[in-house]
Design a protein around this motif. Sequence first.
Motif, mmCIF file in Angstrom:
data_model
loop_
_atom_site.group_PDB
_atom_site.id
_atom_site.type_symbol
_atom_site.label_atom_id
_atom_site.label_comp_id
_atom_site.label_asym_id
_atom_site.label_seq_id
_atom_site.Cartn_x
_atom_site.Cartn_y
_atom_site.Cartn_z
ATOM 1 N N PRO A 301 0.836 -1.207 0.000
ATOM 2 C CA PRO A 301 0.000 0.000 0.000
ATOM 3 C C PRO A 301 0.867 1.252 0.000
ATOM 4 O O PRO A 301 1.926 1.291 0.640
ATOM 5 C CB PRO A 301 -0.791 -0.119 1.305
ATOM 6 C CG PRO A 301 0.017 -1.009 2.172
ATOM 7 C CD PRO A 301 0.745 -1.952 1.269
ATOM 8 N N ARG A 302 0.446 2.255 -0.779
ATOM 9 C CA ARG A 302 1.192 3.509 -0.836
ATOM 10 C C ARG A 302 0.205 4.666 -0.847
ATOM 11 O O ARG A 302 -0.932 4.526 -1.325
ATOM 12 C CB ARG A 302 2.087 3.563 -2.066
ATOM 13 C CG ARG A 302 1.351 3.407 -3.387
ATOM 14 C CD ARG A 302 2.314 3.397 -4.576
ATOM 15 N NE ARG A 302 1.609 3.198 -5.829
ATOM 16 C CZ ARG A 302 0.963 4.137 -6.496
ATOM 17 N NH1 ARG A 302 0.926 5.381 -6.013
ATOM 18 N NH2 ARG A 302 0.351 3.878 -7.637
ATOM 19 N N PRO A 303 0.611 5.795 -0.321
ATOM 20 C CA PRO A 303 -0.309 6.949 -0.293
ATOM 21 C C PRO A 303 -0.657 7.405 -1.713
ATOM 22 O O PRO A 303 0.214 7.489 -2.582
ATOM 23 C CB PRO A 303 0.501 8.023 0.453
ATOM 24 C CG PRO A 303 1.576 7.273 1.177
ATOM 25 C CD PRO A 303 1.892 6.085 0.328
ATOM 26 N N GLN A 304 -1.926 7.650 -1.952
ATOM 27 C CA GLN A 304 -2.400 8.123 -3.256
ATOM 28 C C GLN A 304 -3.474 9.184 -3.059
ATOM 29 O O GLN A 304 -4.127 9.243 -2.016
ATOM 30 C CB GLN A 304 -3.009 6.967 -4.062
ATOM 31 C CG GLN A 304 -2.028 5.922 -4.553
ATOM 32 C CD GLN A 304 -2.735 4.832 -5.341
ATOM 33 O OE1 GLN A 304 -3.396 3.984 -4.756
ATOM 34 N NE2 GLN A 304 -2.599 4.870 -6.656
ATOM 35 N N SER A 323 1.902 7.155 -9.941
ATOM 36 C CA SER A 323 3.086 7.272 -9.085
ATOM 37 C C SER A 323 4.069 8.323 -9.602
ATOM 38 O O SER A 323 4.841 8.891 -8.822
ATOM 39 C CB SER A 323 3.800 5.913 -8.992
ATOM 40 O OG SER A 323 4.125 5.430 -10.288
ATOM 41 N N ASP A 324 4.040 8.602 -10.912
ATOM 42 C CA ASP A 324 4.938 9.625 -11.457
ATOM 43 C C ASP A 324 4.358 11.035 -11.354
ATOM 44 O O ASP A 324 4.946 12.001 -11.850
ATOM 45 C CB ASP A 324 5.284 9.309 -12.913
ATOM 46 C CG ASP A 324 4.061 9.339 -13.832
ATOM 47 O OD1 ASP A 324 2.949 9.644 -13.351
ATOM 48 O OD2 ASP A 324 4.225 9.041 -15.039
ATOM 49 N N GLY A 325 3.202 11.162 -10.705
ATOM 50 C CA GLY A 325 2.596 12.473 -10.524
ATOM 51 C C GLY A 325 1.633 12.868 -11.625
ATOM 52 O O GLY A 325 0.938 13.886 -11.510
ATOM 53 N N GLY A 326 1.575 12.077 -12.708
ATOM 54 C CA GLY A 326 0.647 12.377 -13.789
ATOM 55 C C GLY A 326 -0.768 11.924 -13.453
ATOM 56 O O GLY A 326 -0.998 11.174 -12.498
ATOM 57 N N TRP A 327 -1.705 12.402 -14.238
ATOM 58 C CA TRP A 327 -3.101 12.037 -13.993
ATOM 59 C C TRP A 327 -3.378 10.599 -14.423
ATOM 60 O O TRP A 327 -2.834 10.119 -15.419
ATOM 61 C CB TRP A 327 -4.046 12.957 -14.774
ATOM 62 C CG TRP A 327 -3.947 14.415 -14.431
ATOM 63 C CD1 TRP A 327 -3.556 15.428 -15.249
ATOM 64 C CD2 TRP A 327 -4.262 15.018 -13.174
ATOM 65 N NE1 TRP A 327 -3.603 16.634 -14.594
ATOM 66 C CE2 TRP A 327 -4.025 16.416 -13.295
ATOM 67 C CE3 TRP A 327 -4.701 14.528 -11.944
ATOM 68 C CZ2 TRP A 327 -4.227 17.307 -12.271
ATOM 69 C CZ3 TRP A 327 -4.903 15.419 -10.894
ATOM 70 C CH2 TRP A 327 -4.668 16.781 -11.063
ATOM 71 N N THR A 328 -4.237 9.914 -13.682
ATOM 72 C CA THR A 328 -4.744 8.621 -14.134
ATOM 73 C C THR A 328 -5.750 8.851 -15.263
ATOM 74 O O THR A 328 -6.181 9.984 -15.514
ATOM 75 C CB THR A 328 -5.450 7.871 -12.986
ATOM 76 O OG1 THR A 328 -6.597 8.638 -12.573
ATOM 77 C CG2 THR A 328 -4.532 7.680 -11.793
ATOM 78 N N TYR A 329 -6.155 7.760 -15.910
ATOM 79 C CA TYR A 329 -7.161 7.894 -16.975
ATOM 80 C C TYR A 329 -8.479 8.421 -16.419
ATOM 81 O O TYR A 329 -9.268 9.051 -17.140
ATOM 82 C CB TYR A 329 -7.412 6.534 -17.636
ATOM 83 C CG TYR A 329 -6.296 6.085 -18.539
ATOM 84 C CD1 TYR A 329 -5.943 6.828 -19.665
ATOM 85 C CD2 TYR A 329 -5.596 4.911 -18.293
ATOM 86 C CE1 TYR A 329 -4.929 6.424 -20.512
ATOM 87 C CE2 TYR A 329 -4.569 4.489 -19.127
ATOM 88 C CZ TYR A 329 -4.251 5.248 -20.238
ATOM 89 O OH TYR A 329 -3.236 4.855 -21.068
#
Length: 578
Positions: A301-304, A323-329
């Motif tokens: 688990p990671r903070p999102q 995780s790279d800071g970009g937007w998800t779909y």
Amino acid sequence: MNLFADIKILVTESLDALAAEGAIPAGLSADNVTVEPPRDPAHGDMATNAAMVLAKPARMKPRDIAEALAAKLAADPRVTSAEVAGPGFLNLRLAPETWRTALAAALASGTDYGRAPRLGRKVNVEYVSANPTGPLHVGHTRGAVFGDALASMLDFAGWDVTREYYINDGGAQVDVLARSAYERYREANGLEPAIAEGLYPGDYLVPVGQALKDRFGTSLLDKPESEWLVEIRDIATELMMDLIRADLAALGVRMDVFFSEKSLYSGGRIEAALEALEAKGLIYTGALPPPKGKADDDWEPRPQTLFRSTDFGDDVDRPLKKSDGGWTYFAPDIAYHFDKVERGFDELINVFGADHGGYVKRLKAATAALSDNRVPLDIKLTQLVKLFKNGEPFKMSKRAGTFVTLRDVVDEVGRDVTRFVMLTRKNDAPLDFDFAKALEQSKDNPVFYVQYAHARAHSIFRTAQAAGMGEAATGVEALAPLDHPAELALAAKVAEWPRLVETAARHHEPHRIAFYLYELASDFHGMWNRGKDEPRLRYVQEADPEGTAARLALVRAVSVVIAAGLGILGVTPLDEMR
């Protein structure tokens, strides 16, 4: 005129009268009371469930309510009998004059018969929305036909409809398109294209490569990808959209709006949508549980940044950043539906392929959150289409390289056949498309059978005209010769049309139009065939000018309803078949 709506008003007024008399409790809700054709025509002309749905809140036996209601209804001149059946269903038989009155209304309205007045409500129907990476395939064809017929049906039912195509030009697939187009550009310049795995192999990109050569000559051949990717991506995307627009035109589909996903990434539109959710306390930083089937030991688990979609019926909260800071779909999808809400639509409908079933709950959750549950979103999934010929799987030439295109299908059977066949099953049921059957001239081919009914009607008009009897009767009194059960049954089928459109529009099910048209055509052809043995039923009889005029009116009503229904489906109502 909607005769079923008129009789429902009679039912509710009769219930009010019973309440005023103390025969049933006052204040009962009639919202779930229906008036519709009975499942078995032998039971009557219409049936109402009023007694069944009111029995529990009234704390009465259904038959007691039904018997009291039957006495009220039978007093109306339109009703010849009201019979209680089973536990409390009420079957009604209507006077012949009632059907002739409905027929006269159909004749007066023409192809606008059943069309609802403007509701002052706006609906957005988004459909097709294929990636702009190639021509439309057979799966897109079904979604395009379904969405277009649904939009036309809602317009007929009184909605202000916007037909919309969402261009998915903001993701990685358009970069793949650019690289694929670049290889065709190299090919146009006499080099061997390197169509590596993952690129689009279809020959449809050959003209794109030639267009790039015409524009750039050889100037891009020695340049690194970083210098040509963006420009070629934009050019190739636009050329693919030109191809898609041409495919849609071949199918008779038009769009009011082409909305670019890429436009959401500029001007802070994604940020604005997420800020609207954050202001409602629906954005937070947290960690998701492991996906189903994945062991806890294999999951870190990671903070999102997450959207509380579970507050609106979703299975899990949804991440908004990678995780790279970009937007998800999902983030631009939220922004897109926020834009629709902000445009003031009262209802949204999305037509997706069956492979997008996983998007349903999250998009409904986002729209509910963005609109404070004001704007409903209905997502219709269209199932797969399997191609056959004479019952055997049919392998067509695949000009796209990997799939059968929309143009392949339309070129094989034509636009009208393609559209009608695509609507002969409910959208969420798989569809078998048999090319041989689709072109067969028989009762088993619904598009032929319905178009033939319209053409036969016009043949009858020509026959009557040649006999000097081409004028159809108008007005209820002139329709009095229509008294045979077969004639009245056909008139009753015509009278179902306004209710059918209203019901199909309410459930977002245009296939009901296709089914109804087939039934109407079957009744019409059936009466023609009966006329061979019963001269009384022949549509044109030189010895009976008044009866002929009345029957021509019946034929005219059938033809205008078929024309209206085919118009909704986007199919041509033929006046003559050869």
